[in-house]
Design a protein around this motif. Structure first.
Motif, PDB file in Angstrom:
ATOM      1  N   ASN A 141       0.809  -1.232   0.000  1.00  0.00           N
ATOM      2  CA  ASN A 141       0.000   0.000   0.000  1.00  0.00           C
ATOM      3  C   ASN A 141       0.838   1.276   0.000  1.00  0.00           C
ATOM      4  O   ASN A 141       0.382   2.307   0.533  1.00  0.00           O
ATOM      5  N   GLY A 142       2.051   1.244  -0.552  1.00  0.00           N
ATOM      6  CA  GLY A 142       2.860   2.455  -0.503  1.00  0.00           C
ATOM      7  C   GLY A 142       4.067   2.429  -1.417  1.00  0.00           C
ATOM      8  O   GLY A 142       4.038   1.854  -2.504  1.00  0.00           O
ATOM      9  N   SER A 143       5.101   3.015  -0.918  1.00  0.00           N
ATOM     10  CA  SER A 143       6.264   3.363  -1.721  1.00  0.00           C
ATOM     11  C   SER A 143       7.175   2.192  -2.045  1.00  0.00           C
ATOM     12  O   SER A 143       6.997   1.072  -1.568  1.00  0.00           O
ATOM     13  N   LEU A 144       8.170   2.508  -2.872  1.00  0.00           N
ATOM     14  CA  LEU A 144       9.312   1.634  -3.111  1.00  0.00           C
ATOM     15  C   LEU A 144      10.469   2.218  -2.311  1.00  0.00           C
ATOM     16  O   LEU A 144      10.770   3.408  -2.439  1.00  0.00           O
ATOM     17  N   ILE A 145      11.114   1.405  -1.511  1.00  0.00           N
ATOM     18  CA  ILE A 145      12.282   1.866  -0.770  1.00  0.00           C
ATOM     19  C   ILE A 145      13.524   1.367  -1.494  1.00  0.00           C
ATOM     20  O   ILE A 145      13.650   0.175  -1.758  1.00  0.00           O
ATOM     21  N   ILE A 146      14.390   2.286  -1.835  1.00  0.00           N
ATOM     22  CA  ILE A 146      15.640   1.911  -2.492  1.00  0.00           C
ATOM     23  C   ILE A 146      16.768   2.159  -1.510  1.00  0.00           C
ATOM     24  O   ILE A 146      16.852   3.210  -0.888  1.00  0.00           O
ATOM     25  N   ASP A 147      17.616   1.159  -1.372  1.00  0.00           N
ATOM     26  CA  ASP A 147      18.624   1.146  -0.320  1.00  0.00           C
ATOM     27  C   ASP A 147      19.917   0.578  -0.895  1.00  0.00           C
ATOM     28  O   ASP A 147      19.900  -0.475  -1.520  1.00  0.00           O
ATOM     29  N   GLY A 148      20.994   1.303  -0.710  1.00  0.00           N
ATOM     30  CA  GLY A 148      22.287   0.800  -1.182  1.00  0.00           C
ATOM     31  C   GLY A 148      23.011   1.838  -2.008  1.00  0.00           C
ATOM     32  O   GLY A 148      22.896   3.030  -1.750  1.00  0.00           O
ATOM     33  N   ASP A 149      23.714   1.373  -3.000  1.00  0.00           N
ATOM     34  CA  ASP A 149      24.480   2.261  -3.874  1.00  0.00           C
ATOM     35  C   ASP A 149      23.650   2.531  -5.123  1.00  0.00           C
ATOM     36  O   ASP A 149      23.447   1.634  -5.948  1.00  0.00           O
ATOM     37  N   PHE A 150      23.114   3.728  -5.239  1.00  0.00           N
ATOM     38  CA  PHE A 150      22.269   4.054  -6.387  1.00  0.00           C
ATOM     39  C   PHE A 150      22.385   5.536  -6.699  1.00  0.00           C
ATOM     40  O   PHE A 150      22.904   6.323  -5.905  1.00  0.00           O
ATOM     41  N   GLN A 151      21.864   5.895  -7.829  1.00  0.00           N
ATOM     42  CA  GLN A 151      21.812   7.287  -8.278  1.00  0.00           C
ATOM     43  C   GLN A 151      20.438   7.474  -8.903  1.00  0.00           C
ATOM     44  O   GLN A 151      19.966   6.594  -9.625  1.00  0.00           O
ATOM     45  N   ILE A 152      19.796   8.594  -8.642  1.00  0.00           N
ATOM     46  CA  ILE A 152      18.513   8.908  -9.262  1.00  0.00           C
ATOM     47  C   ILE A 152      18.714  10.126 -10.138  1.00  0.00           C
ATOM     48  O   ILE A 152      19.229  11.150  -9.674  1.00  0.00           O
ATOM     49  N   VAL A 153      18.320  10.005 -11.397  1.00  0.00           N
ATOM     50  CA  VAL A 153      18.495  11.098 -12.350  1.00  0.00           C
ATOM     51  C   VAL A 153      17.163  11.388 -13.037  1.00  0.00           C
ATOM     52  O   VAL A 153      16.278  10.530 -13.094  1.00  0.00           O
ATOM     53  N   ASP A 154      17.036  12.609 -13.559  1.00  0.00           N
ATOM     54  CA  ASP A 154      15.836  12.942 -14.319  1.00  0.00           C
ATOM     55  C   ASP A 154      16.021  12.509 -15.775  1.00  0.00           C
ATOM     56  O   ASP A 154      17.044  11.908 -16.138  1.00  0.00           O
ATOM     57  N   LYS A 155      15.051  12.827 -16.631  1.00  0.00           N
ATOM     58  CA  LYS A 155      15.089  12.358 -18.017  1.00  0.00           C
ATOM     59  C   LYS A 155      16.284  12.903 -18.798  1.00  0.00           C
ATOM     60  O   LYS A 155      16.647  12.360 -19.838  1.00  0.00           O
ATOM     61  N   ASN A 156      16.876  13.982 -18.305  1.00  0.00           N
ATOM     62  CA  ASN A 156      18.046  14.566 -18.966  1.00  0.00           C
ATOM     63  C   ASN A 156      19.354  14.101 -18.348  1.00  0.00           C
ATOM     64  O   ASN A 156      20.420  14.576 -18.742  1.00  0.00           O
ATOM     65  N   GLY A 157      19.262  13.222 -17.377  1.00  0.00           N
ATOM     66  CA  GLY A 157      20.460  12.695 -16.732  1.00  0.00           C
ATOM     67  C   GLY A 157      20.953  13.535 -15.568  1.00  0.00           C
ATOM     68  O   GLY A 157      21.985  13.233 -14.975  1.00  0.00           O
ATOM     69  N   LYS A 158      20.212  14.604 -15.229  1.00  0.00           N
ATOM     70  CA  LYS A 158      20.605  15.438 -14.088  1.00  0.00           C
ATOM     71  C   LYS A 158      20.260  14.722 -12.791  1.00  0.00           C
ATOM     72  O   LYS A 158      19.141  14.224 -12.628  1.00  0.00           O
TER      73      LYS A 158
END
Ligand code: FES
Length: 73
Positions: free
Chosen positions: A11-28
């Motif tokens: 009933n909710g979010s996705l939790i991401i944990d560890g070594d990751f990077q979040i970027v927008d559609k332009n890679g920012k």
């Protein structure tokens, strides 16, 4: 190197944990203020997308149970 883990909450979010990077559609990159774990919205209601702001509570239902995808052809 440990795997990045994504937990699908009931009933909710996705939790991401560890070594990751979040970027927008332009890679920012979204800078995460030193966080190594964040919640991503999957209900579409957050005013702070792509991050969860708690707006899913009482408005989104999904029981997360793991299953196997078919073999990729
Ligand atoms: S999953 Fe939490 S606001 Fe969408």
């Amino acid at each position: 190197m440990s795997k990045t883990k994504i937990t699908v909450n009931n009933n909710g979010s996705l939790i991401i944990d560890g070594d990751f990077q979040i970027v927008d559609k332009n890679g920012k990159e979204y800078h995460l203020g030193g966080r190594e774990k964040v919640s991503l919205c999957r209900c579409g209601r957050s005013a702070n997308k792509p991050f969860c702001d708690g707006s899913h509570r009482g408005h989104f239902e999904h029981e997360a149970t793991a299953f196997d995808l078919p073999t990729k052809s």
